[in-house]
Design an enzyme around this catalytic site. Structure first.
Site, PDB file in Angstrom:
ATOM      1  N   CYS A  77      26.212  35.566  34.691  1.00 17.50           N
ATOM      2  CA  CYS A  77      25.626  35.723  36.033  1.00 17.50           C
ATOM      3  C   CYS A  77      25.512  34.485  36.948  1.00 17.50           C
ATOM      4  O   CYS A  77      26.732  34.313  37.364  1.00 17.50           O
ATOM      5  CB  CYS A  77      24.155  35.930  35.410  1.00 17.50           C
ATOM      6  N   HIS A 169      24.348  40.504  31.466  1.00 14.59           N
ATOM      7  CA  HIS A 169      24.037  39.495  30.551  1.00 14.59           C
ATOM      8  C   HIS A 169      24.312  40.005  28.951  1.00 14.59           C
ATOM      9  O   HIS A 169      23.707  41.101  28.728  1.00 14.59           O
ATOM     10  CB  HIS A 169      22.345  39.458  30.595  1.00 14.59           C
ATOM     11  N   GLU A 171      24.129  38.459  26.458  1.00 12.71           N
ATOM     12  CA  GLU A 171      23.198  37.903  25.313  1.00 12.71           C
ATOM     13  C   GLU A 171      22.013  38.717  24.843  1.00 12.71           C
ATOM     14  O   GLU A 171      21.199  38.474  23.804  1.00 12.71           O
ATOM     15  CB  GLU A 171      22.919  36.689  25.628  1.00 12.71           C
TER      16      GLU A 171
END
Ligand code: XMP
Length: 528
Positions: A77, A169, A171
């Protein structure tokens, strides 16, 4: 080791977690850390997301030296935009902030090692986006490896160097293949070995503790009966035996029979050298008439320090006396054990400073800093689930390892009005019934935290032929991963029914039970 540079995203710590889940040690550091100040040589670097835009005048930037280091870099990002900013690419505001699910189409295959990031992950990926800026143009020497409907440069790679940027993202759990992407980067591209296990940790940490404490130094530490302080205490005991002294302070606002149970558990099951101090009178007298929650926290925190310091002085005096008498020279108390966990460390190293205080969580750590003792923090690299795994390996009994967290200020922040011995007793009984029934229904390990709250209101009821006017208990149970957000737990109705009937029948002074159905946010886990 993977170095994660934190630009302030709310997800930064999750990147660290995902690496650790792959058994690769990862450390999060503020993005402003200079390469020369890092005490290890990273095998790869991940740049996190951020609330900033790279062109903001106060936007944080990484040390440009990282791009010269020659190790693989993955920008997530804002991290992608930071890479573009460094390589003079174009970043601009999106017309609409993109927030939510998207599909990344892979655009280039089999171009050798530079495109290794998405290897074996299929042609399409569901991902989670959360950004206001995006790449408008490719930086020089980069090519596209993935795009979404609205982001033509959703994933890019350098033509010759192992530098990657992704807009989404990986994660968060909303990106189902996210962990595989991180695995591709960490294990595939950086070639880290998956050797970060708690078995390895125990051995290394015990030697580290022995080194730090030397042959004579003594350590004291507060224990609460919670998993963190118990695991830390057991680890110290394994390392230096009786040169470690645990102190448990009964502050008068513990759960029913807690002091007794913890005493037994630590002495008998863990074999730790333990002193239990009953300071309940002192705590309760200082809490008299106090209703404000922050005031309660302050009083309990300060009183704790007074009591703990007095006990520490006694242990030190006894050690000194023993040495004078020519007894076994074990040395004086030099160290203070702290059960600090990695999330507390992350919080305190944030480049923006700790996040806004919603409640001043009474952390014994901060408060005892003024003591002359040096701090020893064997758990400071670990997340809670790692501490639990460590506890199991150290043969700490399962019920202790799985225990729900209990706040330092204890029942004082669960009694909504003034704290008195009578009120503590009412809440202890109700809470005990609640937890007993949760255990009986085999639900304890499905719930992250459950407790009863004593409300400062009275309600009308009827018992036999008589009208009653008594207090109300609220029950709270939440499920959460990290306590930053939480959902209320959906109990089977018959369990709630049994709990309510037992509390109203068995606890004198309570005629009504309610169940809290608020999530966090907007509520918090505790009521105060
Ligand atoms: P909140 O209420 O902030 O709670 O949503 C999140 C977690 O923190 C615990 N908590 C505390 N722990 N001292 C502590 O040691 C405190 O003052 C305190 N206040 C809340 C709470 O029990 C939950 O696990």
């Amino acid at each position: 080791t993977i170095l994660i540079l934190d630009f302030g995203s709310q997800y930064s710590h999750l990147i660290t977690r995902r690496c650790r889940e792959l058994k690769v040690y990862a450390e999060l550091m503020p993005c402003t850390t200079l390469l020369k100040d890092i005490h290890f040589k990273p095998q790869g670097i991940i740049l996190s997301g951020s609330p900033y835009s790279v062109y903001d005048s106060d936007a944080p930037h990484a040390d440009p030296a990282i791009f010269e280091l020659g190790v693989p870099i993955l920008g997530i990002c804002y991290g992608l935009q930071e890479i573009a900013w460094n390589f003079k690419g174009q970043v601009a505001k999106c017309e609409h902030r993109e927030y939510g699910h998207a599909t990344v189409q892979r655009t280039r295959f089999g171009q050798g090692s530079v495109d290794a990031l998405f290897e074996d992950l299929g042609d399409e990926m569901q991902v989670w986006m959360s950004h206001g800026d995006q790449l408008q143009d490719l930086p020089k020497d980069f090519h596209v490896i993935g795009q979404t409907e609205s982001a033509p440069f959703a994933a890019v790679a350098h033509n010759t160097k192992p530098i990657y940027g992704i807009q989404f993202h990986p994660e968060v759990t909303h990106s189902p293949k996210g962990k595989a992407v991180i695995s591709r980067f960490v294990l595939g591209i950086c070639r880290c070995r998956a050797n970060w296990t708690m078995e390895e940790f125990i051995g290394k940490e015990i030697s580290r503790i022995i080194d730090i404490c030397g042959p004579k130094g003594r350590v004291i530490g507060a224990v609460s009966g919670g998993v963190d302080s118990s695991v830390a205490a057991k680890l110290m005991h394994e390392a230096i035996g009786d040169r470690f002294h645990a102190i448990m302070v009964d502050n008068g606002v513990l759960r029913l029979d807690e002091a007794k149970q913890v005493h037994e558990m630590l002495n008998k099951d863990l074999g730790v050298n333990l002193t239990v101090v009953d300071a309940s009178e002192l705590f309760l007298s200082r809490l008299e008439g106090v209703e404000d929650p922050e005031q309660k926290r302050k009083i309990i925190g300060n009183t704790f320090i007074n009591v703990f310091e007095a006990e520490a002085a006694k242990i030190e005096a006894a050690a000194e006396e023993e040495e004078k008498q020519g007894g076994e020279a074990k040395g004086l108390v030099e160290w203070l054990l702290q059960g600090t966990l990695y999330p507390d460390v992350i919080e305190s190293i944030s480049f923006k400073g700790p996040s806004a205080t919603i409640k001043t969580h009474h952390n014994v750590g901060g408060l005892l800093k003024d003591m002359k003792l040096k701090l020893i923090e064997p758990l400071r690299e670990l997340f809670k689930d790692e501490v639990r795994a460590l506890g199991r390996l150290l043969s700490i009994p399962a019920p202790l390892v799985q225990r729900h967290p209990f706040p330092g200020p204890g029942l004082a922040i669960r009694i909504l009005g003034p704290v008195t011995r009578e009120q503590v007793k009412v809440l202890q009984q109700a809470d005990n019934i609640y937890i007993e029934e949760i255990r009986r229904a085999n639900l304890y390990n499905h719930i992250s935290q459950a407790f009863a709250v004593l409300l400062p209101v009275k309600a009308v009821g009827v018992m036999g032929d008589k009208r009653t006017y008594e207090q109300v208990i609220a029950l709270r149970a939440v499920q959460t991963e990290d306590f930053m957000t939480a959902d209320w737990y959906v109990f089977p109705a018959e369990v709630l029914k049994r709990i309510s009937s037992r509390i109203t029948n068995e606890v004198k002074g309570v005629n009504r039970v309610t169940y809290d159905i608020s999530s966090k946010p907007p509520a918090t886990v505790e009521w105060l």
